[in-house]
Design an enzyme around this catalytic site. Structure first.
Site, mmCIF file in Angstrom:
data_model
loop_
_atom_site.group_PDB
_atom_site.id
_atom_site.type_symbol
_atom_site.label_atom_id
_atom_site.label_comp_id
_atom_site.label_asym_id
_atom_site.label_seq_id
_atom_site.Cartn_x
_atom_site.Cartn_y
_atom_site.Cartn_z
ATOM 1 N N ASP A 216 0.858 -1.383 -0.392
ATOM 2 C CA ASP A 216 -0.036 0.009 0.197
ATOM 3 C C ASP A 216 1.010 0.899 -0.053
ATOM 4 O OD1 ASP A 216 -2.965 0.683 0.289
ATOM 5 O OD2 ASP A 216 -2.361 2.383 2.255
ATOM 6 N N GLU A 266 14.100 -14.752 -0.361
ATOM 7 C CA GLU A 266 14.579 -15.761 0.385
ATOM 8 C C GLU A 266 13.814 -16.883 -0.078
ATOM 9 O OE1 GLU A 266 16.614 -12.978 4.119
ATOM 10 O OE2 GLU A 266 14.575 -14.209 4.116
#
Length: 555
Positions: A216, A266
């Site tokens: 956002d 990751e």
């Protein structure tokens, strides 16, 4: 760019190929009759996304976190938990598991620019200028005091939602800044402890199986270190009378967002999509990298004309070039529904056919280059609903006026229409927002039985796209259609080449396909059950607001 290849959602290492479906959880399905949608309601309707029904690839959930609801979930009190209004932690974990079993990815909405003023961090920060949370927010001393002894804000920044941007807290003797509501204090992203806490939260959701995040207002995270005044310019509202040089798009934001993306990376196959608080296609392209894409609003702000959409498409293609991947969206939880907005934009000289325009808009979203994002209900052509003032749930809408023009977001967040009858299959109780007047006619059950419905068109188009490498990851080239009010472009990958034609007016249009794109084209799919076909002389006659995808093998 490598050659695209057909993939399934579960196997795709890079699922930008797929279609993302946005759910506003309070409005999708209510499982317990309290009138508010919830996670169990979504679980009960996952068959809506079966391959034979609506074959999408990922579900994006608007905020599900605990919240006092002043901004309907975008004012968060705990970024690590599920709002009891929407369900339990077990409900969320079950949703992720069942979505994955169906080959669907899960995208969470992350609201990291600000918190609720009821967040534990803010309560501790407000209480004291010392302690671990003292510097978690943008606190500043007053610039001075006026003749009546009232504190003067530190700079000239204002709130996007109208009014001043600085709120005085007597117990702390300082102001805090809020870009949005007073109850949404801005986090201080220049405090390493804030960044570390946010990254821990992100890793927590990844560990629970989340596949990606929508960020956002992400280009508002960082502010100028010295919080300098923004330059004053001409504009139609206090917000637009400032050039937002020091509260948006700071020079070191790129480094910050790359640290976030490294965490997401990751775990293989994860992605993110950033929401630009402001900025055009060039800004969106500048922040795009690999699986980390950015919303571009150029088409969401275009009227339903070939000139406007052509200009928007060309701007996007120039900004992104061949190697960056754009997004494609015509509506969301903050904007008018596309059937409403596009139909209203056609001009007074014609009576718009909302159903035909909704179908043609589906072709635009699903056939342009980029990752398509569908807002719930667009697949049945849902429209904005007139909300009486005493039922408005969007706080800024209650403050709208000549100096603060505002679209009431309540209008586009009304409950999903599942079937005819009381509650439209959304709830057995009273829905938290009123239903559309056409809910008995425009709903999933009714349209599923109608081969000429908006839903039927979406099903055909989504099924075709799922099997089309050209639409998933192919190159794109705009063509001159040779016909007024008709846009044309090609998509290509490997041996597949497609030609897309979209008629933007409520009249028939004749396109000389042979002159525009050569011979050998046959209709594959379109807005009509039987799409327009190329005649022997190479001419294709498009019906009013019709769109069609044609194919030609190149190998």
């Amino acid at each position: 760019m490598t050659e695209p290849r057909p993939v399934t959602p579960a196997a795709a290492p890079d699922w930008r190929d797929g279609v993302v479906y946005q759910i506003y959880p309070r409005s999708f399905a209510d499982s317990d009759g309290d009138g508010t949608g919830d996670l169990r309601g979504i679980l009960e309707h996952l068959d809506h996304f079966a391959p034979e029904s609506l074959p999408i690839d990922a579900i994006w959930l608007s905020p599900i976190y605990p919240s006092p609801g002043r901004d309907l979930g975008y004012d968060v009190t705990d970024h690590t938990a599920v709002d009891p209004l929407l369900g339990t932690e077990a409900d969320f974990d079950r949703f992720v598991a069942e979505a994955h079993e169906r080959g669907l990815k899960v995208v969470l909405d992350l609201v990291m620019n600000h918190t609720s003023d009821e967040h534990a961090w803010f309560l501790a920060s407000k209480a004291s200028r010392t302690g671990p949370y003292a510097d978690y927010y943008l606190w500043r001393d007053p610039k001075g005091f006026d003749g009546d002894g009232n504190p003067i804000p530190p700079n000239n920044w204002v709130s996007f939602f109208g009014g001043p941007g600085w709120e005085w807290v007597p117990e702390r003797g300082q102001f805090y800044y809020h870009t949005f509501l007073v109850g949404q204090p801005e986090l201080n992203w220049r405090n390493p402890a804030v960044e570390a806490a946010q990254w821990d939260m992100v890793r927590g959701w990844l560990a629970r199986g989340v596949d990606g995040f929508r960020l956002d207002v992400f280009n508002a995270f960082l502010k100028d270190r010295d919080l300098r005044d923004n330059p004053v310019i001409e504009g139609h509202s206090p917000w637009n009378r400032l050039e937002h040089r020091y509260d948006l798009d700071q020079a070191d934001f790129g480094d910050l967002i790359e640290r976030f993306r490294a965490i997401v990376d990751e775990q293989p196959g994860r992605m993110s999509v950033g929401e630009l608080f402001s900025g055009g296609s060039e800004s969106a392209a500048r922040y795009t990298r690999g699986r980390h894409i950015v919303f571009d609003w150029s088409l969401m702000e275009s009227p339903w004309t070939a000139d406007a959409f052509g200009t928007g498409i060309d701007l996007r293609e120039r900004a992104y070039g061949p190697d960056l991947w754009p997004t494609v969206a015509l509506s969301n939880h903050d904007r008018e529904r596309q059937a409403t907005r596009l139909s209203a934009s056609v001009g007074r000289d014609r009576e718009p056919d909302r159903t035909a325009i909704a179908k043609a808009a589906a072709v635009v979203v699903l056939a342009l280059r980029g990752s398509p994002f569908l807002y719930y209900g667009e697949e049945i052509g849902m429209v904005d609903v007139d909300i009486p003032r005493d039922e408005i749930v969007d706080p800024p809408a209650l403050r709208a006026g000549p100096d603060f023009p505002w679209y009431d977001r309540s209008r586009c967040r009304t409950p999903m229409q599942w079937r005819p009858g009381s509650g439209a299959g959304f709830s057995t109780g009273r829905p938290w927002l009123r239903l559309a007047p056409d809910a008995d006619a425009r709903n999933v059950a009714t349209e599923a039985a109608d081969p000429d419905s908006v839903l039927a068109a979406y099903r055909r188009l989504l099924a075709f796209r799922r099997e089309s490498p050209a639409l998933q990851r192919g190159t794109m080239e705009r063509l001159a259609s040779g016909a007024p009010d008709v846009l044309a472009w090609t998509r290509g990958a490997g041996d597949e080449r497609l030609l897309v034609l979209v008629n933007f007016v409520g009249e028939t249009r004749r396109v000389d396909v042979r002159a525009a794109a050569g011979d050998g084209w046959t209709a594959r799919v379109g807005t009509q059950r039987e799409p327009a076909a190329v005649a022997a002389d190479g001419v294709l006659t498009l019906r009013p607001d019709e769109a069609v995808i044609l194919g030609r093998a190149t190998g």
